[in-house]
Write a protein that holds these residues in place. Structure first.
Motif, PDB file in Angstrom:
ATOM      1  N   ARG A 189      -0.640   5.142 -13.197  1.00 24.73           N
ATOM      2  CA  ARG A 189       0.521   4.443 -12.658  1.00 24.73           C
ATOM      3  C   ARG A 189       0.069   3.371 -11.665  1.00 24.73           C
ATOM      4  O   ARG A 189       0.580   2.248 -11.674  1.00 24.73           O
ATOM      5  CB  ARG A 189       1.486   5.424 -11.984  1.00 24.73           C
ATOM      6  CG  ARG A 189       2.101   6.429 -12.928  1.00 24.73           C
ATOM      7  CD  ARG A 189       3.340   7.086 -12.348  1.00 24.73           C
ATOM      8  NE  ARG A 189       4.507   6.232 -12.497  1.00 24.73           N
ATOM      9  CZ  ARG A 189       5.733   6.597 -12.161  1.00 24.73           C
ATOM     10  NH1 ARG A 189       5.950   7.788 -11.624  1.00 24.73           N
ATOM     11  NH2 ARG A 189       6.748   5.773 -12.329  1.00 24.73           N
ATOM     12  N   VAL A 190      -0.877   3.717 -10.835  1.00 21.99           N
ATOM     13  CA  VAL A 190      -1.393   2.755  -9.860  1.00 21.99           C
ATOM     14  C   VAL A 190      -2.091   1.593 -10.565  1.00 21.99           C
ATOM     15  O   VAL A 190      -1.936   0.425 -10.186  1.00 21.99           O
ATOM     16  CB  VAL A 190      -2.351   3.448  -8.875  1.00 21.99           C
ATOM     17  CG1 VAL A 190      -3.141   2.431  -8.071  1.00 21.99           C
ATOM     18  CG2 VAL A 190      -1.566   4.365  -7.937  1.00 21.99           C
ATOM     19  N   THR A 191      -2.855   1.890 -11.609  1.00 26.16           N
ATOM     20  CA  THR A 191      -3.555   0.837 -12.346  1.00 26.16           C
ATOM     21  C   THR A 191      -2.576  -0.201 -12.886  1.00 26.16           C
ATOM     22  O   THR A 191      -2.776  -1.414 -12.726  1.00 26.16           O
ATOM     23  CB  THR A 191      -4.361   1.442 -13.508  1.00 26.16           C
ATOM     24  OG1 THR A 191      -5.404   2.258 -12.978  1.00 26.16           O
ATOM     25  CG2 THR A 191      -4.975   0.347 -14.369  1.00 26.16           C
ATOM     26  N   TRP A 192      -1.492   0.258 -13.515  1.00 24.56           N
ATOM     27  CA  TRP A 192      -0.541  -0.681 -14.096  1.00 24.56           C
ATOM     28  C   TRP A 192       0.296  -1.376 -13.031  1.00 24.56           C
ATOM     29  O   TRP A 192       0.663  -2.561 -13.187  1.00 24.56           O
ATOM     30  CB  TRP A 192       0.341   0.041 -15.115  1.00 24.56           C
ATOM     31  CG  TRP A 192      -0.431   0.393 -16.356  1.00 24.56           C
ATOM     32  CD1 TRP A 192      -0.939   1.617 -16.692  1.00 24.56           C
ATOM     33  CD2 TRP A 192      -0.854  -0.514 -17.382  1.00 24.56           C
ATOM     34  NE1 TRP A 192      -1.633   1.536 -17.874  1.00 24.56           N
ATOM     35  CE2 TRP A 192      -1.595   0.247 -18.329  1.00 24.56           C
ATOM     36  CE3 TRP A 192      -0.678  -1.873 -17.612  1.00 24.56           C
ATOM     37  CZ2 TRP A 192      -2.155  -0.318 -19.472  1.00 24.56           C
ATOM     38  CZ3 TRP A 192      -1.222  -2.446 -18.746  1.00 24.56           C
ATOM     39  CH2 TRP A 192      -1.944  -1.679 -19.665  1.00 24.56           C
ATOM     40  N   GLY A 239      -1.113   9.732 -11.782  1.00 25.78           N
ATOM     41  CA  GLY A 239      -1.064   8.867 -10.609  1.00 25.78           C
ATOM     42  C   GLY A 239      -2.048   7.717 -10.721  1.00 25.78           C
ATOM     43  O   GLY A 239      -1.731   6.575 -10.383  1.00 25.78           O
ATOM     44  N   LYS A 240      -3.247   7.991 -11.211  1.00 24.59           N
ATOM     45  CA  LYS A 240      -4.261   6.952 -11.352  1.00 24.59           C
ATOM     46  C   LYS A 240      -3.796   5.842 -12.286  1.00 24.59           C
ATOM     47  O   LYS A 240      -3.949   4.649 -11.985  1.00 24.59           O
ATOM     48  CB  LYS A 240      -5.556   7.565 -11.878  1.00 24.59           C
ATOM     49  CG  LYS A 240      -6.673   6.554 -12.098  1.00 24.59           C
ATOM     50  CD  LYS A 240      -7.920   7.234 -12.632  1.00 24.59           C
ATOM     51  CE  LYS A 240      -9.029   6.204 -12.875  1.00 24.59           C
ATOM     52  NZ  LYS A 240     -10.256   6.853 -13.403  1.00 24.59           N
ATOM     53  N   SER A 265       3.053  10.499  -6.853  1.00 28.57           N
ATOM     54  CA  SER A 265       4.138  10.928  -7.733  1.00 28.57           C
ATOM     55  C   SER A 265       3.638  11.215  -9.137  1.00 28.57           C
ATOM     56  O   SER A 265       4.139  12.121  -9.812  1.00 28.57           O
ATOM     57  CB  SER A 265       5.243   9.865  -7.787  1.00 28.57           C
ATOM     58  OG  SER A 265       4.834   8.739  -8.541  1.00 28.57           O
ATOM     59  N   GLY A 266       2.641  10.475  -9.604  1.00 31.97           N
ATOM     60  CA  GLY A 266       2.101  10.701 -10.930  1.00 31.97           C
ATOM     61  C   GLY A 266       1.415  12.045 -11.056  1.00 31.97           C
ATOM     62  O   GLY A 266       1.328  12.601 -12.159  1.00 31.97           O
ATOM     63  N   ASP A 267       0.938  12.575  -9.955  1.00 32.04           N
ATOM     64  CA  ASP A 267       0.247  13.868  -9.975  1.00 32.04           C
ATOM     65  C   ASP A 267       1.100  14.992  -9.415  1.00 32.04           C
ATOM     66  O   ASP A 267       0.643  16.122  -9.280  1.00 32.04           O
ATOM     67  CB  ASP A 267      -1.052  13.769  -9.169  1.00 32.04           C
ATOM     68  CG  ASP A 267      -2.033  12.801  -9.794  1.00 32.04           C
ATOM     69  OD1 ASP A 267      -2.089  12.739 -11.025  1.00 32.04           O
ATOM     70  OD2 ASP A 267      -2.719  12.091  -9.045  1.00 32.04           O
ATOM     71  N   ASP A 268       2.350  14.679  -9.090  1.00 34.21           N
ATOM     72  CA  ASP A 268       3.235  15.673  -8.525  1.00 34.21           C
ATOM     73  C   ASP A 268       3.673  16.670  -9.589  1.00 34.21           C
ATOM     74  O   ASP A 268       3.744  16.357 -10.772  1.00 34.21           O
ATOM     75  CB  ASP A 268       4.473  14.972  -7.938  1.00 34.21           C
ATOM     76  CG  ASP A 268       5.312  15.896  -7.080  1.00 34.21           C
ATOM     77  OD1 ASP A 268       6.173  16.578  -7.643  1.00 34.21           O
ATOM     78  OD2 ASP A 268       5.096  15.929  -5.853  1.00 34.21           O
ATOM     79  N   ASN A 269       4.003  17.870  -9.166  1.00 34.00           N
ATOM     80  CA  ASN A 269       4.454  18.898 -10.105  1.00 34.00           C
ATOM     81  C   ASN A 269       5.709  18.496 -10.860  1.00 34.00           C
ATOM     82  O   ASN A 269       5.952  18.943 -11.982  1.00 34.00           O
ATOM     83  CB  ASN A 269       4.714  20.214  -9.363  1.00 34.00           C
ATOM     84  CG  ASN A 269       3.435  20.897  -8.941  1.00 34.00           C
ATOM     85  OD1 ASN A 269       2.393  20.693  -9.546  1.00 34.00           O
ATOM     86  ND2 ASN A 269       3.513  21.700  -7.888  1.00 34.00           N
ATOM     87  N   LYS A 276       0.833  -1.204   0.000  1.00 34.00           N
ATOM     88  CA  LYS A 276       0.000   0.000   0.000  1.00 34.00           C
ATOM     89  C   LYS A 276       0.869   1.256   0.000  1.00 34.00           C
ATOM     90  O   LYS A 276       0.522   2.256  -0.626  1.00 34.00           O
ATOM     91  CB  LYS A 276      -0.934  -0.008   1.208  1.00 34.00           C
ATOM     92  CG  LYS A 276      -2.034  -1.064   1.133  1.00 34.00           C
ATOM     93  CD  LYS A 276      -2.901  -1.051   2.386  1.00 34.00           C
ATOM     94  CE  LYS A 276      -3.978  -2.128   2.319  1.00 34.00           C
ATOM     95  NZ  LYS A 276      -4.791  -2.165   3.557  1.00 34.00           N
ATOM     96  N   ASP A 277       1.992   1.211   0.705  1.00 28.98           N
ATOM     97  CA  ASP A 277       2.925   2.341   0.698  1.00 28.98           C
ATOM     98  C   ASP A 277       3.454   2.590  -0.710  1.00 28.98           C
ATOM     99  O   ASP A 277       3.524   3.736  -1.167  1.00 28.98           O
ATOM    100  CB  ASP A 277       4.099   2.066   1.638  1.00 28.98           C
ATOM    101  CG  ASP A 277       3.737   2.252   3.108  1.00 28.98           C
ATOM    102  OD1 ASP A 277       2.618   2.727   3.381  1.00 28.98           O
ATOM    103  OD2 ASP A 277       4.576   1.931   3.961  1.00 28.98           O
ATOM    104  N   VAL A 278       3.840   1.519  -1.394  1.00 27.13           N
ATOM    105  CA  VAL A 278       4.358   1.657  -2.762  1.00 27.13           C
ATOM    106  C   VAL A 278       3.295   2.275  -3.663  1.00 27.13           C
ATOM    107  O   VAL A 278       3.550   3.236  -4.392  1.00 27.13           O
ATOM    108  CB  VAL A 278       4.791   0.285  -3.317  1.00 27.13           C
ATOM    109  CG1 VAL A 278       5.238   0.423  -4.778  1.00 27.13           C
ATOM    110  CG2 VAL A 278       5.921  -0.309  -2.480  1.00 27.13           C
ATOM    111  N   VAL A 279       2.082   1.738  -3.593  1.00 29.90           N
ATOM    112  CA  VAL A 279       0.986   2.223  -4.437  1.00 29.90           C
ATOM    113  C   VAL A 279       0.677   3.685  -4.141  1.00 29.90           C
ATOM    114  O   VAL A 279       0.501   4.497  -5.059  1.00 29.90           O
ATOM    115  CB  VAL A 279      -0.267   1.352  -4.242  1.00 29.90           C
ATOM    116  CG1 VAL A 279      -1.491   1.982  -4.907  1.00 29.90           C
ATOM    117  CG2 VAL A 279      -0.032  -0.048  -4.807  1.00 29.90           C
TER     118      VAL A 279
END
Length: 283
Positions: free
Chosen positions: A256-259, A253-254, A239-243, A230-233
């Motif tokens: 990246r988590v899906t894959w 981010g969505k 990170s995917g939505d970070d500036n 869960k920490d990794v996810v």
């Protein structure tokens, strides 16, 4: 969470994939620090089958039919406090990556060659360029080499699963190189910045997924808990939505988590065909 310190490093460092030189000029300074150029490995598989080329190398690669990653890692020592201890731990995990992916490529009838490994105790030049800020690891395509920075955070917690996925992601770029995917990606036409970024996302999200497939295959053999995954996810989602990822060369981010979840659940590269996925899944 005790692993939140890795967030910035993930946003910048995960997915130091490779791009051909014309794309570097096209994308400009915002991505130049993330892009490396190189040449792909060429050869034939164990059964004499040629490494796939062209679009089929991406969409119908034999790797997708190689089944689950079933080579477990032994539980590795977690000594901390020195570069030597961390190198010992990470070398054991890299040996497991070699064993796992060599078995997969053998099943796929494709050639395998171990990547070279270079550990650094402090940032230095790698892949022909300066190391850069907040970078944890790189894959140098020309040299077929993984470069891993052993910093204070790694010394404090070498068995951190986030660190392991960072390395597994970079190793996935080596797999893409060996299986003809990198060559096919490099040769894809990209007439606009948007096209280049879309193709970059497919490559990088696939590396996220392949790294997670390895993690899913060895998870039961390690002393990890559900909260560790869960920490990794969570870190990848943010990170995917970070500036730092504003160019979206690695995906939202969505996505990246899906894959990540697809690869981890399947423990198989069959789940990681980003090249036939709808555009919305690789945005």
């Amino acid at each position: 969470m005790r692993r939140k310190w890795l967030l910035a490093r993930i946003a910048v460092s995960v997915g130091f994939g490779t791009m051909r030189t014309p794309r570097i000029a096209l994308l400009g300074g915002a991505l130049a620090g993330l892009l490396l150029t190189g040449t792909a490995y060429a050869g034939t598989g164990a059964a004499g089958a040629p490494v796939p080329t062209g679009t089929k190398a991406l969409t119908h690669n034999p790797l997708y039919r190689s089944g689950k990653l079933t080579v477990p890692c032994g539980l590795q020592p977690e000594d901390t406090g020195s570069v030597t201890a961390v190198k010992k731990h990470l070398t054991a995990m890299l040996n497991c990556l070699n064993a796992s992916w060599s078995a997969q490529l053998k099943k796929a009838g494709l050639p395998f060659k171990k990547p070279k490994i270079r550990f650094m105790a402090k940032p230095s030049r790698a892949c022909g360029s300066a190391w850069g800020k907040n970078i944890a690891g790189r894959y140098c395509t020309d040299e077929r080499q993984l470069v891993i920075l052993i910093d204070d955070h790694a010394i404090e917690d070498p068995s951190n699963p986030v660190t392991l996925h960072l390395i597994a992601h970079e190793y996935a770029h080596h797999v893409q190189n060996l299986t003809g995917m990198w060559t096919a990606y490099r040769n894809m036409p990209a007439r606009t910045k948007a096209q280049a970024l879309a193709q970059s996302r497919r490559l990088e999200l696939q590396a996220d997924c392949l790294g997670a497939a390895f993690m899913g295959g060895i998870w039961a053999s390690q002393d990890y808990q559900d909260e560790d995954w869960k920490d990794v996810v969570d870190l990848y989602r943010r990170s995917g939505d970070d500036n730092l990822n504003k160019e979206r060369n690695h995906g939202t981010g969505k996505n990246r988590v899906t894959w990540l979840r697809k690869g981890f659940a399947a423990a198989s590269s069959a789940a990681c065909n980003t090249w036939t996925a709808p555009a919305s899944r690789v945005a």
